[in-house]
Design an enzyme around this catalytic site. Structure first.
Site, PDB file in Angstrom:
ATOM      1  N   ASP A   4       0.790  -1.219   0.000  1.00  0.00           N
ATOM      2  CA  ASP A   4       0.000   0.000   0.000  1.00  0.00           C
ATOM      3  C   ASP A   4       0.829   1.280   0.000  1.00  0.00           C
ATOM      4  OD1 ASP A   4      -2.752  -0.086  -0.053  1.00  0.00           O
ATOM      5  OD2 ASP A   4      -2.794   1.129   1.795  1.00  0.00           O
ATOM      6  N   ASP A  42       9.976   9.281   9.759  1.00  0.00           N
ATOM      7  CA  ASP A  42       8.811   9.678  10.540  1.00  0.00           C
ATOM      8  C   ASP A  42       8.119  10.683   9.623  1.00  0.00           C
ATOM      9  OD1 ASP A  42       7.040  11.230  12.116  1.00  0.00           O
ATOM     10  OD2 ASP A  42       8.012  10.412  13.898  1.00  0.00           O
ATOM     11  N   HIS A  43       7.041  10.265   8.991  1.00  0.00           N
ATOM     12  CA  HIS A  43       6.530  11.102   7.888  1.00  0.00           C
ATOM     13  C   HIS A  43       6.033  12.463   8.373  1.00  0.00           C
ATOM     14  CE1 HIS A  43       2.516   9.598   8.958  1.00  0.00           C
ATOM     15  NE2 HIS A  43       2.003  10.578   8.239  1.00  0.00           N
ATOM     16  N   HIS A  60       5.424  10.329  16.024  1.00  0.00           N
ATOM     17  CA  HIS A  60       5.000  11.632  15.503  1.00  0.00           C
ATOM     18  C   HIS A  60       4.800  12.685  16.601  1.00  0.00           C
ATOM     19  CE1 HIS A  60       4.468   9.027  12.155  1.00  0.00           C
ATOM     20  NE2 HIS A  60       3.220   8.677  12.384  1.00  0.00           N
ATOM     21  N   LYS A  69      -8.103   7.898  17.056  1.00  0.00           N
ATOM     22  CA  LYS A  69      -8.809   7.511  15.825  1.00  0.00           C
ATOM     23  C   LYS A  69     -10.303   7.676  16.054  1.00  0.00           C
ATOM     24  CE  LYS A  69      -5.454   4.536  13.659  1.00  0.00           C
ATOM     25  NZ  LYS A  69      -5.017   5.485  12.621  1.00  0.00           N
TER      26      LYS A  69
HETATM   27  C1  BG6 Z   1       0.728   6.611  10.657  1.00  0.00           C
HETATM   28  C2  BG6 Z   1      -0.083   5.706  11.521  1.00  0.00           C
HETATM   29  O1  BG6 Z   1       2.062   6.657  11.096  1.00  0.00           O
HETATM   30  O2  BG6 Z   1       0.186   7.924  10.710  1.00  0.00           O
HETATM   31  C3  BG6 Z   1      -1.545   5.708  11.087  1.00  0.00           C
HETATM   32  O3  BG6 Z   1       0.419   4.385  11.442  1.00  0.00           O
HETATM   33  C4  BG6 Z   1      -2.070   7.117  11.051  1.00  0.00           C
HETATM   34  O4  BG6 Z   1      -2.331   4.926  11.974  1.00  0.00           O
HETATM   35  C5  BG6 Z   1      -1.147   8.013  10.237  1.00  0.00           C
HETATM   36  O5  BG6 Z   1      -3.358   7.064  10.462  1.00  0.00           O
HETATM   37  C6  BG6 Z   1      -1.582   9.457  10.336  1.00  0.00           C
HETATM   38  O6  BG6 Z   1      -0.857  10.209   9.419  1.00  0.00           O
HETATM   39  P1  BG6 Z   1      -1.413  11.568   8.821  1.00  0.00           P
HETATM   40  O7  BG6 Z   1      -0.314  12.073   7.963  1.00  0.00           O
HETATM   41  O8  BG6 Z   1      -2.662  11.220   8.064  1.00  0.00           O
HETATM   42  O9  BG6 Z   1      -1.715  12.430  10.010  1.00  0.00           O
END
Ligand code: BG6
Length: 499
Positions: A19, A179-180, A242, A342
């Site tokens: 994905d 860490d996006h 995050h 969530k």
């Molecule tokens: C991911 C988590 O790291 O970050 C997900 O595994 C989460 O569960 C997601 O939904 C949230 O990312 P963003 O960029 O949509 O805030």
């Protein structure tokens, strides 16, 4: 960092049929290609499924036409993609992969630059790192870098073990832990807001700041990820990485230079100053929640416990709120409140910095309580800044009223904000590790989080499920702040719609 701003690389994506590759990596590479930021590159998709190069290229085409508005240069772009059907534990399979890489390397003149991108189940990270070294894939004339997705372990111990295994093949400065959130435009903006404004830096301490709040709420539930999420929960999924990264950026001292090492070492120092908790104290600092059935966008949605692959008696938290204290000179006594969950009412990530009240309210005679000054950093979906000040209410008399100065990032420089992954992929190709997490940061945040997870895993929360889907989370998260005389700032009134 390389001088040439057009980096070259052979990118091996392990987990290329997954994905992440489909939704983020292929579209990001396409955008970089379209912007002419990269031209000498090749991608080898690595996954178990048998596919021909052509079939894989069709998948890539599908991905970019679905997730970007791709119209041009599609065939040229996908011609850079190749596929290797791989068995993670077979040495022979790595030897074949090496053959492909060597050929592509000379065909595209990639100078031996190699990125190993692990976008797959973490249990294979160690094996892959060891095998690519043993079979000579890392034996290259150019750079070799490992880009690794979360989760990086599920506790300090497991993270340490994983780190030791990958370190046998890659040095710390060759490891890019994603860490996006660190790729998000407004997360990167935290440093600029702090360190480029004479207005804020002198106030950025316990003398002037009352508390800082970081909220990241999601509308989505656990979706198809029940198996993973049952073992992770919101604590490991969002907070350890995050949320703690955002706190580190807000709390760190100004680095002496904007170099990777200096910035990371200041973040590490901030994380080292986190007040440790004993197990007995966890309940004073952290609360957990789990969503029940409810209504989201006028649609009925199920409770967490009835989601696929979730235990019907699950004790896993889908919401966490906490108070972090940073025991150093700058932050003594200033709580950092964080919350994430969530199935909340809105998808929104933002930071609120609440300044202390001024020493004396001259407007008390008119019965007014002054609104505190707030700095709101909107991270997503809105991107921008709001500064909440008090000004004179228009008309007779002298009454104050809160006003907002707002800046929206939308449309600035007539560019769409690049996706986090686009920036991070490009950074990894350029050799800039600033927005990736150093092992020391990972280790410190695991150590902090481990105390909480040990307590939560060993005590069943009898109140679960304790918030209906489509709400702001459990009530107990409000008490956490109320005890200190604070409350969560909702940003509905502080949004950027009007800017
Ligand atoms: C991911 C988590 O790291 O970050 C997900 O595994 C989460 O569960 C997601 O939904 C949230 O990312 P963003 O960029 O949509 O805030």
């Amino acid at each position: 960092m390389e001088q040439n701003n057009k980096p070259t690389a052979l990118i091996m994506i392990f987990g290329a049929t997954g994905d992440l590759a489909k939704r983020k990596l292929f579209p990001s590479l396409y955008r970089l290609f379209q912007k002419n930021s990269i031209d000498k590159f090749a991608v080898v998709g690595v996954a178990r499924r048998p596919l021909t190069n052509q079939e894989f290229q069709e998948n890539v085409k599908d991905s970019i036409t679905t997730f970007t508005d791709a119209k041009e240069n599609i065939d040229e772009f996908v011609s850079h993609f190749y596929y290797h059907s791989h068995d993670v534990s077979s040495s022979e399979s790595y030897i074949q992969l090496k053959g492909i890489c060597d050929r592509l390397d000379s065909h595209y003149e990639l100078q031996g630059n190699r990125i190993f991108y692990l976008a797959m189940a973490p249990e294979f990270f160690g094996t892959i790192a060891e095998q690519v070294k043993e079979q000579g894939l890392t034996d290259t004339q150019g750079y070799k870098r490992l880009v690794i997705e979360k989760p990086f372990g599920h506790s300090f111990e497991s993270a340490l073990e994983l780190n030791e295994r990958i370190r046998t093949a890659f040095a710390e400065d060759e490891i890019y832990r994603i860490d996006h959130y660190l790729g998000k435009e407004m997360v990167q903006n935290i440093e600029v807001i702090r360190f480029a404004n004479a207005l804020f830096e002198p106030l950025w301490n316990s003398r002037y700041i009352s508390n800082i709040q970081v909220t990241s709420s999601e509308i989505l539930g656990v979706e198809e990820r029940g198996r993973y999420y049952e073992k992770s929960g919101a604590l490991r999924d969002m907070l350890q990485n995050h949320m703690m990264q955002m706190v580190a950026l807000l709390a760190m001292e100004p680095p002496i230079k904007l170099t990777t090492d200096e910035i990371r070492s200041e973040k590490v120092r901030a994380l080292r100053s986190l007040r440790p908790m004993s197990k007995e104290e966890v309940g004073n600092y952290f609360v957990r929640g789990q969503y029940d059935a409810g209504t989201v966008n006028e649609k009925e949605v199920p409770a967490y416990r009835t989601e696929p692959m979730v235990d019907p008696n699950s004790n896993t938290e889908t919401y966490v709120a906490g108070k972090l204290m940073i025991d150093n000179f700058r932050w003594a006594g200033v709580p950092f409140y964080i919350r994430t969950g969530k199935r909340m009412d809105v998808k929104s990530t933002y930071i609120v910095v609440q300044f202390k009240d001024i020493p004396m309210n001259l407007y008390y005679k008119t019965g007014e309580t002054l609104h505190p000054n707030l700095l709101v950093i909107h991270i997503q979906p809105d991107e921008g800044i709001t500064l909440l000040l008090n000004a004179k209410k228009t008309g007779n008399g002298v009454k104050s009223t809160p006003i907002q100065l707002s800046y929206s990032n939308k449309g600035v420089d007539s560019l769409n904000t690049p996706e986090a992954y686009e920036k991070l992929l490009f950074d990894s190709m350029r050799g800039d590790a600033t927005n990736f997490t150093h092992w020391d940061e990972v280790a410190l945040s695991w150590k902090f989080v481990d105390t909480i997870s040990e307590v939560w895993e060993n005590t069943k929360d009898e109140t679960f499920p304790n918030y209906p889907a489509g709400t702001t989370g459990p009530k107990c998260a409000d008490y956490l702040l109320a005890e200190d005389g604070h409350f969560w700032w909702p940003v509905e009134n502080l949004d950027l719609q009007d800017c």
